[in-house]
Design a protein around this motif. Structure first.
Motif, short mmCIF file in Angstrom:
data_model
loop_
_atom_site.label_atom_id
_atom_site.label_comp_id
_atom_site.label_asym_id
_atom_site.label_seq_id
_atom_site.Cartn_x
_atom_site.Cartn_y
_atom_site.Cartn_z
N VAL A 147 36.05 -12.90 18.95
CA VAL A 147 35.94 -13.00 20.41
C VAL A 147 36.02 -11.59 20.98
N PRO A 148 34.90 -11.03 21.45
CA PRO A 148 34.94 -9.67 21.99
C PRO A 148 35.51 -9.65 23.40
N LEU A 149 36.57 -8.87 23.58
CA LEU A 149 37.22 -8.69 24.87
C LEU A 149 36.96 -7.24 25.29
N LEU A 150 35.98 -7.05 26.16
CA LEU A 150 35.58 -5.70 26.56
C LEU A 150 36.57 -5.14 27.57
N HIS A 151 37.24 -4.10 27.16
CA HIS A 151 38.27 -3.45 27.98
C HIS A 151 37.63 -2.46 28.96
N TRP A 152 37.92 -2.65 30.25
CA TRP A 152 37.47 -1.72 31.30
C TRP A 152 35.96 -1.43 31.17
N PHE A 153 35.17 -2.47 31.13
CA PHE A 153 33.72 -2.30 30.98
C PHE A 153 33.15 -1.58 32.19
N SER A 154 32.37 -0.53 31.95
CA SER A 154 31.84 0.28 33.05
C SER A 154 30.36 0.60 32.89
N GLY A 155 29.65 -0.26 32.17
CA GLY A 155 28.22 -0.04 31.95
C GLY A 155 27.38 -0.45 33.14
N ALA A 156 26.07 -0.44 32.91
CA ALA A 156 25.12 -0.86 33.94
C ALA A 156 25.11 -2.37 34.06
N LEU A 157 24.57 -2.86 35.18
CA LEU A 157 24.53 -4.30 35.42
C LEU A 157 23.76 -5.03 34.33
N ALA A 158 22.66 -4.45 33.87
CA ALA A 158 21.88 -5.10 32.81
C ALA A 158 22.70 -5.22 31.53
N GLU A 159 23.51 -4.21 31.24
CA GLU A 159 24.35 -4.26 30.05
C GLU A 159 25.45 -5.31 30.21
N LEU A 160 25.96 -5.43 31.42
CA LEU A 160 26.95 -6.48 31.69
C LEU A 160 26.32 -7.86 31.49
N GLU A 161 25.13 -8.05 32.00
CA GLU A 161 24.46 -9.34 31.86
C GLU A 161 24.25 -9.70 30.40
N ALA A 165 26.14 -8.61 27.92
CA ALA A 165 27.45 -8.90 27.37
C ALA A 165 27.89 -10.32 27.73
N VAL A 166 27.63 -10.72 28.96
CA VAL A 166 27.96 -12.08 29.38
C VAL A 166 27.16 -13.09 28.57
N ARG A 167 25.90 -12.80 28.37
CA ARG A 167 25.00 -13.73 27.67
C ARG A 167 25.46 -13.99 26.24
N ILE A 168 26.02 -12.98 25.58
CA ILE A 168 26.43 -13.18 24.18
C ILE A 168 27.88 -13.66 24.06
N GLY A 169 28.52 -13.92 25.20
CA GLY A 169 29.83 -14.55 25.17
C GLY A 169 31.03 -13.63 25.26
N CYS A 170 30.83 -12.39 25.70
CA CYS A 170 31.95 -11.46 25.81
C CYS A 170 32.93 -11.89 26.91
N TRP A 171 34.18 -11.53 26.69
CA TRP A 171 35.23 -11.63 27.70
C TRP A 171 35.50 -10.22 28.23
N PHE A 172 36.29 -10.14 29.31
CA PHE A 172 36.51 -8.85 29.97
C PHE A 172 37.97 -8.73 30.41
N SER A 173 38.57 -7.56 30.14
CA SER A 173 39.90 -7.27 30.69
C SER A 173 39.73 -6.20 31.76
N VAL A 174 40.30 -6.47 32.93
CA VAL A 174 40.12 -5.59 34.09
C VAL A 174 41.48 -5.25 34.67
#
Length: 244
Positions: A142-156, A158-167
């Protein structure tokens, strides 16, 4: 209170602080910079039931710590959490990407042999490549992306492949961070501090300060603060119930 990305072992007098964190927080994930640090931190924090320690090899120290790769891979089978791992393409660390990537790939591959691990992942300045590698190793955990700061396309992606996010509070203080968080799935977001490397008013954030994200998240998502807190707790419980 919850903190999904803390360097609690690197605070001054971390053991004394850990006792208070264990009392105040219902869950704190302490990420480590190397397998050696993981072993030492695990011994020091043993018995603190609300603190979990992640086995990591931080990309910022990949050159100095690359000799610990075998230890990282050997420890993955028994480590309940993995982190901090990943890649850093920011100007200061870009020159070591040729070392960082094989370490990250090897860690993902080994996690794939022991599926279900929660992996706290660093991606600053290398978001596209990190997401690409995660997309090809979906079985890894389960990938938990810490402080993700990429471009919107990269975020999309990441979301599509099931990533989680810690903010955390620092991410929420900036316009870009808030814009990214607004596009993250509400049921895959968890709070973090990244302390002691982040501060407010010149003072390092403490692990319980992660809970302060509720107010800005409530504003971003148009929800009551109490509902945000409940959602974050539900997210944590769901994350920890995943296989492995």
């Amino acid at each position: 209170m919850i903190d999904l990305h803390s360097h609690l072992d690197l605070y001054p007098d971390g053991l004394a602080l850990a006792q208070e964190v264990n009392r105040r927080n219902e869950f704190t994930l302490v990420v480590t910079t190397s397998p050696r640090a993981y072993r030492a931190t695990s011994r020091v924090f043993a018995g603190l039931r609300n603190i979990k320690v992640g086995l990591g090899l931080h990309p910022e120290v990949s050159v100095a710590k690359q000799g610990e790769l075998d230890d990282l891979l050997a420890g993955i089978a028994k480590a309940p959490f993995i982190g901090e791992i990943g890649m850093d393409g920011s100007p200061r660390f870009r020159g070591s990407l040729s070392i960082q990537e094989p370490i990250f790939r090897a860690a993902l591959s080994e996690c794939g042999r022991h599926p279900g691990k929660v992996m706290s992942i660093h991606s600053r300045g290398a978001e596209r490549r990190v997401v690409e590698l995660l997309a090809t190793t979906k079985h890894a955990g389960v990938p938990l992306l810490h402080w993700f700061s990429g471009a919107l396309a990269e975020l999309e992606n990441a979301v599509r492949i099931g990533c989680w996010f810690s903010v955390g509070p620092a991410m929420l203080a900036g316009e870009k961070g808030r814009a990214l968080i607004a596009r993250m799935p509400l049921n895959r977001v968890l709070p973090e501090t990244d302390g002691p490397f982040t501060s407010v008013g010149g003072k390092p954030l403490q692990p319980w300060d992660a809970w302060s994200v509720r107010e800005p998240l409530a504003e971003i998502w148009g929800m009551p603060v109490a509902d945000i807190g409940e959602q974050l707790r539900q997210n944590l419980h769901r994350l920890l119930r995943k296989p492995g």
